[in-house]
Motif scaffolding. Structure first.
Motif, PDB file in Angstrom:
ATOM      1  N   LYS A 202       0.802  -1.257   0.046  1.00  0.00           N
ATOM      2  CA  LYS A 202      -0.016   0.259  -0.061  1.00  0.00           C
ATOM      3  C   LYS A 202       0.890   1.116  -0.212  1.00  0.00           C
ATOM      4  CE  LYS A 202      -3.768   1.912   2.639  1.00  0.00           C
ATOM      5  NZ  LYS A 202      -4.744   1.812   3.777  1.00  0.00           N
ATOM      6  N   LEU A 203       0.497   1.993  -0.884  1.00  0.00           N
ATOM      7  CA  LEU A 203       1.107   3.465  -0.888  1.00  0.00           C
ATOM      8  C   LEU A 203       0.069   4.727  -0.924  1.00  0.00           C
ATOM      9  CD1 LEU A 203       3.656   2.782  -3.727  1.00  0.00           C
ATOM     10  CD2 LEU A 203       4.141   2.830  -1.254  1.00  0.00           C
ATOM     11  N   LYS A 204       0.416   5.747  -0.687  1.00  0.00           N
ATOM     12  CA  LYS A 204      -0.460   6.941  -0.370  1.00  0.00           C
ATOM     13  C   LYS A 204      -0.752   7.791  -1.930  1.00  0.00           C
ATOM     14  CE  LYS A 204       0.296   7.959   4.453  1.00  0.00           C
ATOM     15  NZ  LYS A 204       0.967   8.946   5.527  1.00  0.00           N
ATOM     16  N   ALA A 205      -1.708   7.964  -2.123  1.00  0.00           N
ATOM     17  CA  ALA A 205      -1.960   8.747  -3.335  1.00  0.00           C
ATOM     18  C   ALA A 205      -1.323  10.081  -3.365  1.00  0.00           C
ATOM     19  CB  ALA A 205      -3.493   8.844  -3.556  1.00  0.00           C
ATOM     20  N   GLY A 206      -1.070  10.579  -4.373  1.00  0.00           N
ATOM     21  CA  GLY A 206      -0.174  11.934  -4.548  1.00  0.00           C
ATOM     22  C   GLY A 206       1.086  12.149  -3.893  1.00  0.00           C
ATOM     23  N   THR A 207       1.646  11.184  -3.105  1.00  0.00           N
ATOM     24  CA  THR A 207       3.127  11.201  -2.412  1.00  0.00           C
ATOM     25  C   THR A 207       3.930  11.091  -3.537  1.00  0.00           C
ATOM     26  OG1 THR A 207       2.110  10.598  -0.485  1.00  0.00           O
ATOM     27  CG2 THR A 207       4.460  10.585  -0.830  1.00  0.00           C
ATOM     28  N   ALA A 208       5.081  11.801  -3.532  1.00  0.00           N
ATOM     29  CA  ALA A 208       6.115  11.526  -4.512  1.00  0.00           C
ATOM     30  C   ALA A 208       6.968  10.465  -4.070  1.00  0.00           C
ATOM     31  CB  ALA A 208       7.104  12.777  -4.480  1.00  0.00           C
ATOM     32  N   TYR A 209       7.075   9.488  -4.905  1.00  0.00           N
ATOM     33  CA  TYR A 209       7.782   7.986  -4.476  1.00  0.00           C
ATOM     34  C   TYR A 209       8.806   7.998  -5.596  1.00  0.00           C
ATOM     35  CZ  TYR A 209       4.277   6.738  -1.276  1.00  0.00           C
ATOM     36  OH  TYR A 209       3.394   6.510  -0.315  1.00  0.00           O
ATOM     37  N   ARG A 210      10.243   7.743  -5.153  1.00  0.00           N
ATOM     38  CA  ARG A 210      11.290   7.507  -6.121  1.00  0.00           C
ATOM     39  C   ARG A 210      11.402   6.037  -6.272  1.00  0.00           C
ATOM     40  NH1 ARG A 210      15.238  10.397  -8.226  1.00  0.00           N
ATOM     41  NH2 ARG A 210      14.979  11.909  -6.459  1.00  0.00           N
ATOM     42  N   PHE A 211      11.035   5.566  -7.497  1.00  0.00           N
ATOM     43  CA  PHE A 211      11.200   4.067  -7.718  1.00  0.00           C
ATOM     44  C   PHE A 211      12.612   3.782  -8.241  1.00  0.00           C
ATOM     45  CE2 PHE A 211       6.613   4.483  -7.364  1.00  0.00           C
ATOM     46  CZ  PHE A 211       6.211   3.487  -7.100  1.00  0.00           C
ATOM     47  N   VAL A 212      13.228   3.131  -7.372  1.00  0.00           N
ATOM     48  CA  VAL A 212      14.549   2.586  -7.967  1.00  0.00           C
ATOM     49  C   VAL A 212      14.447   1.279  -8.410  1.00  0.00           C
ATOM     50  CG1 VAL A 212      17.061   2.608  -7.127  1.00  0.00           C
ATOM     51  CG2 VAL A 212      15.440   4.462  -6.397  1.00  0.00           C
TER      52      VAL A 212
END
Length: 124
Positions: free
Chosen positions: A55-65
């Motif tokens: 689960k992740l939060k909508a609208g949050t900036a995530y760096r996918f590495v």
């Protein structure tokens, strides 16, 4: 002498403001890191802080590495408004992407081995 000091102070302030503007409001600089792996065997996954992503939060900036460790796999991420191959089949190495995800269900898969190499998570 006083005029030079003011000009110098204004120059320092302008440079400082430009530096802050260049780093932005912190969206990419403070993005939370999500680590993806594909290969070297027939494995694919997403983790954050060493735990599987569910689960992740909508609208949050995530760096996918994404660490692609085999030239027979790709890493394809799809969900609401997103359908993107992050690493191609021929590619091996690491790529990084900053993404802001919308609410909904997301799926990641190796396209060439989709029946055994896939996963999903929810964004809310």
């Amino acid at each position: 002498m006083r005029k030079t000091f003011r000009t110098g102070s204004l120059l320092v302030a302008a440079v400082a403001a430009a530096a802050v503007a260049a780093t932005g409001s912190g969206s990419a600089a403070t993005a939370k890191t999500v680590n993806g792996t594909v290969g070297p065997g027939f494995t694919i996954g997403l983790t954050m802080h060493g735990k599987r992503v569910t689960k992740l939060k909508a609208g949050t900036a995530y760096r996918f590495v994404i660490s692609d460790q085999a030239d027979i796999h790709d890493f394809h991420l799809s969900g609401p408004g997103l359908n993107r191959v992050l690493t191609s089949v021929e590619f091996t190495g690491t790529k990084s992407f900053v993404l802001r995800l919308k609410k909904g269900n997301y799926r990641f898969v190796c396209d060439t081995h989709f029946s055994i190499m896939h996963g999903s998570f929810r964004v809310s």
